[in-house]
Design a protein around this motif. Structure first.
Motif, mmCIF file in Angstrom:
data_model
loop_
_atom_site.group_PDB
_atom_site.id
_atom_site.type_symbol
_atom_site.label_atom_id
_atom_site.label_comp_id
_atom_site.label_asym_id
_atom_site.label_seq_id
_atom_site.Cartn_x
_atom_site.Cartn_y
_atom_site.Cartn_z
ATOM 1 N N ARG A 28 -5.252 -1.280 30.550
ATOM 2 C CA ARG A 28 -6.130 -1.933 31.622
ATOM 3 C C ARG A 28 -5.522 -3.467 31.729
ATOM 4 N NH1 ARG A 28 -10.613 -1.039 29.476
ATOM 5 N NH2 ARG A 28 -10.668 0.957 30.166
ATOM 6 N N GLU B 178 -3.933 -5.231 34.931
ATOM 7 C CA GLU B 178 -4.482 -6.239 35.607
ATOM 8 C C GLU B 178 -3.461 -7.531 35.459
ATOM 9 O OE1 GLU B 178 -7.733 -7.253 33.048
ATOM 10 O OE2 GLU B 178 -9.038 -5.615 34.090
ATOM 11 N N ASP C 44 -10.806 0.148 40.110
ATOM 12 C CA ASP C 44 -10.329 -0.916 39.211
ATOM 13 C C ASP C 44 -10.159 -2.278 39.712
ATOM 14 O OD1 ASP C 44 -10.233 1.072 37.277
ATOM 15 O OD2 ASP C 44 -8.088 1.543 37.433
ATOM 16 N N GLU C 45 -9.633 -2.362 41.009
ATOM 17 C CA GLU C 45 -9.433 -3.579 41.690
ATOM 18 C C GLU C 45 -10.666 -4.160 42.053
ATOM 19 O OE1 GLU C 45 -6.771 -6.627 43.661
ATOM 20 O OE2 GLU C 45 -6.695 -4.852 42.243
ATOM 21 N N LYS D 50 -11.984 -5.813 38.957
ATOM 22 C CA LYS D 50 -11.405 -6.821 38.593
ATOM 23 C C LYS D 50 -12.042 -8.034 39.202
ATOM 24 C CE LYS D 50 -7.256 -7.809 40.142
ATOM 25 N NZ LYS D 50 -7.538 -9.058 40.880
#
Length: 646
Positions: free
Chosen positions: A434, A438, A604-605, A608
């Protein structure tokens, strides 16, 4: 550049059986021809050539392609070189595009430097063999290493005279310009404009590129005050023909052996490579003291994915074995490590053993990298903090491996070795994955920001967010479906929305289904093939397997051959026929899985951005978006019959 029409004529004229027969003994077997594979140690004929399809395929090592691919692989040529080889064989005139003035100037400079380098290599070798100082100093050194004349010739070894302008003077007499002596790195220019030899008083190790051209030199100074023990190396500077982090010493002499053995030994120095060749082990290269780069790894990967790090067993050797290993793993290389007995390096060990004995020692003592790292970092470590740091380092190495199955295998093995629950290691590994993802996103944003500051704004990207290895695997399966079944009509009586119905092929359905959502495949080559498949079908050609396997673009034809041919060929009576219903179900399920993975990347984006923002209103919007994305993903999971672990 060879024009498309000429490429078409060459590929149409090339008879795959005729081409392969120049190198492999083939015998008729049904509709095809069989022989021993030239790319690995084949004991039973596993190499098949299909004249009807115009391709070859080894069902043991997996090598496959058309006539141009075969020449590239067997003769280690570039695509243009292979096309010219075939053109000569079939007496086809090759017309190339006229270069611009700038391109001509750059090409002339490159060719001039290569010509100067080739002359210099011959000059250094001539001095070594025939000059009095060359014999007394240079040849004496090589003889002290036990190098034979044939090995000296094979590696073009030489000697540079101690006088500081010997090479410059000789080059000028031959008509070579000072400009190219400086640009090649053979000479250095003083402030007053005069030149002196960079390698004066040194034994010379020429660097040969993968195509056999002399690209650079390494020079070793012999200090008589310490009887040759003290050493100092000087290497050519970067030039238009040489970038040290792109090159590997010995790659030209080793490439065929690497391909045949499907393995490469990585050592540190020039003499390690040369001594192992003299011993009879030729699949060996050196990075010569530089930190291993991704360019060097990708150069090796053209010939094999299996690398053995071969160093001496002292602290320096252990450090060398650990350097760059995560980069090797991230590029999909399979790593083993062999530390030689104390007091030996590959050079000295090779001089004391035959090739058979050396290979036997390697086979019995090489260690899987993860096992090596686990033993090294955890040996005699009882402090909990140091032990946890060591385990974290091991898991981090596993996390960079692109293949999920390999990662899972290493995690399972690591769990057993260090007696820690597998799930604990998986959780730790996922953290590294992860963080890396990122960081790559942040790096992409930084690159985009820099680009935006220096150029026009980039065009809006339509389609999914940057994907991980799962996305690449799914896209490969999609393209495989297009190559194998793209022309099959599996979607009948589709509703056109205006009361009409129509039939779609697999390729058309995939393209239109993704295009409706603005989705394009992340891999540009895959997207290009999908779009070309639809155009080809609409022009009346539904045999996409043949279309792509005989494609003039080498990359496309090689990929299509690999994806289009089964690993095992069943007899006709045993082959399973794919019904329209089955094919339709497979395509729909595959596209559903692909969309689910796109959603995972969007989640995931979004997560973030949620973690980074401090604006409460923005956080509320992002949380709502996350809930919506999870709802959509769970709905898709139910349709796919998949349980999701978030």
């Amino acid at each position: 550049m060879i024009d498309r029409a000429t490429i078409d004529r060459i590929m149409d004229a090339a008879n795959i059986v005729d081409v392969v027969s120049d190198f492999v003994s083939l015998r008729k077997s049904g509709m095809n021809y069989k022989g021993l594979c030239p790319f690995h140690d084949d004991r039973t004929p596993s190499f098949s050539v299909s004249p009807s399809k115009g391709i070859y395929k080894c069902f043991s090592c997996g090598k496959a392609g058309n006539a141009a691919n075969f020449i590239m692989e067997h003769e280690q040529m570039t695509y243009p070189e292979a096309l010219k080889w075939l053109a000569r064989k079939y007496h086809i005139e090759v017309k190339e595009r006229e270069l611009s003035d700038e391109e001509k100037q750059a090409e002339n400079e490159r060719e001039s430097i290569l010509i100067v380098n080739e002359w210099a290599a011959d000059y250094f070798n001539e001095v070594l063999r025939n000059d009095r100082d060359g014999q007394a100093i240079g040849m004496a050194y090589f003889r002290s290493r036990g190098f034979r004349d044939d090995i000296i010739a094979k590696f073009k070894l030489g000697f540079a005279l101690s006088k500081r302008d010997s090479l410059v003077t000789a080059a000028r007499k031959q008509g070579y310009k000072d400009d190219f002596l400086v640009k090649s790195g053979l000479a250095v220019q003083r402030d007053d404009g005069s030149l002196y030899d960079r390698f004066a008083g040194r034994v010379i190790f020429p660097w040969l590129g993968v195509g056999g051209k002399v690209t650079a030199f390494g020079g070793r100074l012999l200090d008589s005050r310490t009887k040759g023990v003290s050493q100092k190396y000087v290497n050519s500077p970067d030039s238009v023909v040489y970038h040290k982090d792109h090159e590997l010493y010995g790659i030209f002499q080793a490439k065929k052996a690497i391909s045949k053995e499907d393995c490469v030994y990585m050592v540190e120095g020039y003499t390690d490579v040369i001594s192992m060749h003299q011993c009879g082990i030729e699949n060996v290269v050196a990075n010569s003291g530089t930190a291993l780069s991704v360019f060097q790894i990708r150069l090796l990967r053209r010939f094999t994915q299996n690398v053995v790090l071969l160093y001496d067993g002292d602290e320096a050797g252990i450090h060398a074995a650990m350097r760059g290993t995560d980069m090797l793993l991230s590029e999909g290389m399979n790593i083993k490590v062999l530390l030689l007995p104390d007091g030996d390096d590959p050079d000295s060990f090779a001089r004391k053993h035959t090739a058979v004995d050396f290979k036997a020692y390697i086979d019995s003592h090489q260690t899987d990298f993860m096992e090596f790292k686990t033993r090294l970092l955890l040996k005699d470590v009882s402090d909990p903090i140091k032990r946890s740091e060591a385990i974290s380092s091991i898991v981090k190495s596993i996390s960079v491996i692109p293949d999920q199955i390999v990662r899972a295998t290493y995690i399972k093995d690591c769990s057993v070795r260090i007696d820690i629950p597998e799930q604990t290691l998986i959780n730790e590994m996922n953290k590294f994955i992860r963080r890396d993802r990122e960081e790559r996103v942040r790096q992409d944003e930084r690159d985009a920001s820099r680009k935006q500051q220096t150029s026009a704004p980039p065009p809006k990207v339509v389609g999914p967010l940057p994907a991980d290895q799962i996305t690449r695997q799914l896209e490969t399966l999609i393209v495989q479906m297009v190559v194998r079944h793209g022309g099959d009509t599996a979607f009948r009586d589709m509703d056109g929305g205006d009361g009409t119905t129509y039939d779609l092929t697999v390729a058309e359905f995939i393209y239109y289904d993704l295009d409706d959502d603005g989705i394009k495949l992340q891999n540009p080559l895959f997207q290009q093939m999908l779009e070309e498949a639809v155009v080809t079908i609409q022009e009346g050609d539904t045999d996409l397997r043949t279309h792509f396997m005989k494609h003039p673009d080498m990359t496309v034809s090689s990929l299509a051959t690999s994806l289009g041919e089964d690993t095992y060929v069943l007899t006709e009576s045993m082959q399973v026929r794919t019904s329209e219903e089955t094919l339709r179900s497979q395509v729909q399920h595959l596209l559903l899985e692909y969309r689910m993975n796109i959603l995972r990347n969007r989640i995931d984006e979004t997560m973030k951005h949620l973690l980074q923002t401090t604006d409460d209103e923005k956080k509320s919007q992002l949380r709502q978006e996350l809930r919506s994305l999870h709802e959509v993903r769970q709905a898709m999971a139910k349709r796919a019959g998949t349980s999701i672990i978030v």
